[in-house]
Design a protein around this motif. Sequence first.
Motif, PDB file in Angstrom:
ATOM      1  N   LEU A 199      46.361  45.010  23.234  1.00  0.00           N
ATOM      2  CA  LEU A 199      47.180  44.662  24.388  1.00  0.00           C
ATOM      3  C   LEU A 199      48.613  44.445  23.901  1.00  0.00           C
ATOM      4  O   LEU A 199      48.830  43.685  22.957  1.00  0.00           O
ATOM      5  N   PRO A 200      49.604  45.093  24.513  1.00  0.00           N
ATOM      6  CA  PRO A 200      50.978  44.997  23.999  1.00  0.00           C
ATOM      7  C   PRO A 200      51.681  43.681  24.313  1.00  0.00           C
ATOM      8  O   PRO A 200      52.820  43.492  23.916  1.00  0.00           O
ATOM      9  N   PHE A 201      51.023  42.783  25.001  1.00  0.00           N
ATOM     10  CA  PHE A 201      51.632  41.512  25.380  1.00  0.00           C
ATOM     11  C   PHE A 201      50.756  40.349  24.920  1.00  0.00           C
ATOM     12  O   PHE A 201      49.529  40.433  24.948  1.00  0.00           O
ATOM     13  N   ALA A 202      51.400  39.246  24.516  1.00  0.00           N
ATOM     14  CA  ALA A 202      50.659  38.056  24.099  1.00  0.00           C
ATOM     15  C   ALA A 202      50.354  37.132  25.263  1.00  0.00           C
ATOM     16  O   ALA A 202      49.502  36.254  25.160  1.00  0.00           O
ATOM     17  N   GLY A 203      51.071  37.297  26.362  1.00  0.00           N
ATOM     18  CA  GLY A 203      50.841  36.494  27.556  1.00  0.00           C
ATOM     19  C   GLY A 203      51.191  37.298  28.796  1.00  0.00           C
ATOM     20  O   GLY A 203      52.105  38.132  28.762  1.00  0.00           O
ATOM     21  N   ILE A 204      50.473  37.052  29.872  1.00  0.00           N
ATOM     22  CA  ILE A 204      50.706  37.786  31.123  1.00  0.00           C
ATOM     23  C   ILE A 204      50.595  36.825  32.298  1.00  0.00           C
ATOM     24  O   ILE A 204      49.574  36.145  32.463  1.00  0.00           O
ATOM     25  N   PHE A 205      51.654  36.747  33.095  1.00  0.00           N
ATOM     26  CA  PHE A 205      51.600  36.035  34.358  1.00  0.00           C
ATOM     27  C   PHE A 205      50.958  36.955  35.393  1.00  0.00           C
ATOM     28  O   PHE A 205      51.381  38.105  35.563  1.00  0.00           O
ATOM     29  N   ILE A 206      49.943  36.447  36.093  1.00  0.00           N
ATOM     30  CA  ILE A 206      49.219  37.245  37.075  1.00  0.00           C
ATOM     31  C   ILE A 206      49.659  36.821  38.467  1.00  0.00           C
ATOM     32  O   ILE A 206      49.546  35.646  38.825  1.00  0.00           O
ATOM     33  N   ASN A 207      50.152  37.750  39.246  1.00  0.00           N
ATOM     34  CA  ASN A 207      50.651  37.445  40.588  1.00  0.00           C
ATOM     35  C   ASN A 207      49.776  38.022  41.689  1.00  0.00           C
ATOM     36  O   ASN A 207      50.215  38.163  42.832  1.00  0.00           O
ATOM     37  N   SER A 208      48.531  38.340  41.336  1.00  0.00           N
ATOM     38  CA  SER A 208      47.603  38.901  42.319  1.00  0.00           C
ATOM     39  C   SER A 208      46.181  38.560  41.891  1.00  0.00           C
ATOM     40  O   SER A 208      45.826  38.736  40.718  1.00  0.00           O
ATOM     41  N   GLY A 209      45.362  38.047  42.828  1.00  0.00           N
ATOM     42  CA  GLY A 209      43.976  37.748  42.511  1.00  0.00           C
ATOM     43  C   GLY A 209      43.750  36.313  42.082  1.00  0.00           C
ATOM     44  O   GLY A 209      44.634  35.461  42.194  1.00  0.00           O
ATOM     45  N   PRO A 210      42.575  36.021  41.525  1.00  0.00           N
ATOM     46  CA  PRO A 210      42.200  34.634  41.209  1.00  0.00           C
ATOM     47  C   PRO A 210      42.815  34.094  39.915  1.00  0.00           C
ATOM     48  O   PRO A 210      42.789  32.889  39.694  1.00  0.00           O
ATOM     49  N   LEU A 211      43.354  34.954  39.083  1.00  0.00           N
ATOM     50  CA  LEU A 211      43.918  34.496  37.810  1.00  0.00           C
ATOM     51  C   LEU A 211      45.419  34.277  37.922  1.00  0.00           C
ATOM     52  O   LEU A 211      46.108  34.968  38.687  1.00  0.00           O
ATOM     53  N   ALA A 212      45.929  33.310  37.150  1.00  0.00           N
ATOM     54  CA  ALA A 212      47.356  33.020  37.142  1.00  0.00           C
ATOM     55  C   ALA A 212      48.008  33.341  35.801  1.00  0.00           C
ATOM     56  O   ALA A 212      49.199  33.647  35.741  1.00  0.00           O
ATOM     57  N   TRP A 213      47.231  33.280  34.711  1.00  0.00           N
ATOM     58  CA  TRP A 213      47.799  33.409  33.368  1.00  0.00           C
ATOM     59  C   TRP A 213      46.734  33.885  32.397  1.00  0.00           C
ATOM     60  O   TRP A 213      45.587  33.444  32.452  1.00  0.00           O
ATOM     61  N   VAL A 214      47.125  34.812  31.528  1.00  0.00           N
ATOM     62  CA  VAL A 214      46.258  35.296  30.450  1.00  0.00           C
ATOM     63  C   VAL A 214      47.060  35.234  29.162  1.00  0.00           C
ATOM     64  O   VAL A 214      48.204  35.713  29.118  1.00  0.00           O
ATOM     65  N   ALA A 215      46.501  34.649  28.101  1.00  0.00           N
ATOM     66  CA  ALA A 215      47.223  34.537  26.836  1.00  0.00           C
ATOM     67  C   ALA A 215      46.304  34.808  25.659  1.00  0.00           C
ATOM     68  O   ALA A 215      45.133  34.402  25.657  1.00  0.00           O
ATOM     69  N   VAL A 216      46.849  35.491  24.667  1.00  0.00           N
ATOM     70  CA  VAL A 216      46.171  35.638  23.383  1.00  0.00           C
ATOM     71  C   VAL A 216      46.561  34.417  22.554  1.00  0.00           C
ATOM     72  O   VAL A 216      47.615  34.381  21.933  1.00  0.00           O
TER      73      VAL A 216
END
Length: 330
Positions: A197-214
């Motif tokens: 995954l090219p990103f260490a963190g992702i803000f989610i603006n759609s669906g049940p998730l808000a944040w994903v981080a390695v």
Amino acid sequence: METAYDLVIIGAGMAGLTAAVHLKQAGKQVCVLDKSRSVGGRMSSRRDEALHWDHGAQYCTAQSAEFIQQLADWESLGLIAPWPAKIAAWNGSALTPTEPLQRWVGVPSMHAPLKHWAQELPIYLNTQVLSLSQSQNGWHIYCAKQTFAAKQLVLCLPAPQAAALLPEHTAAHTLAKRVTMQPCWALLLATQASVPLPFAGIFINSGPLAWVAVNSSKPQRNPAEHTWVVHATAQWTEQHLALDQAEVAAVLMAELNRLLALWLPNNSLPHWHRVMAHRWRYARGAIDVDEPVWPQESLALAGDWLSGGKVEGAFLSGVRCAQLLLQAGE
């Protein structure tokens, strides 16, 4: 038999320990009470055998001169480090890089600075406060196995927990009572292989998730752990607050896998060999007030919810709380 102090602080998170350190440096006899096994509050970290997750606060930023200086002091002691991570935002159809931002994390875990401070303070862990009473000489704090007395009292708790303890006649109770705080389900995962995954963190603006981080991408973590942290939205968490941890973990893992199938080449989904969920009942919340505390001679509130809702806000609230209580005690 009561144990007496000048000040008792309830809550060993950022606000509570900030206030405690500043008050102790001013010559006050102060102690901190917390129901948890360790200090940190929502800056706590979770361990499971060799694995490690920052499952609450993910990082901190700084705008105020006071917090910038504090971060510099912590960095000089090797307690924090910059996290030069590439962070993206997902709008439901595309991943877009976000603007660069200086992010700081505790090393080797988020609560490292607070554990350092805790070494200088009398702290009673695994100590839940059951009730409070006020007398002419100050406050009495009743716990299951011990009672404390203090001339001044500070509550550094989420607003609903503070309101539940405070006497109803106090202005602090009125303030805390009208604050609503939002919960957050956190998902903690580990895989034995790295994920492209090219990103260490992702803000989610759609669906049940808000944040994903390695999580293992942060400095001074074990890169061989391949640990991830996912936060659900407040709305989804509120709708599923009563689910047990296993059910929540299964649902959120399925949603993460759905997103990873869109983001990763060749649909190369990881095998998660460790999956668990943690519920933060009072994760987010803020209120607009003139002061980041509610001073009333012998009583004060402090916390991130009184100063913007972030790590920096918790620190500034603790500093201001200490200043006002020292002025009140003069």
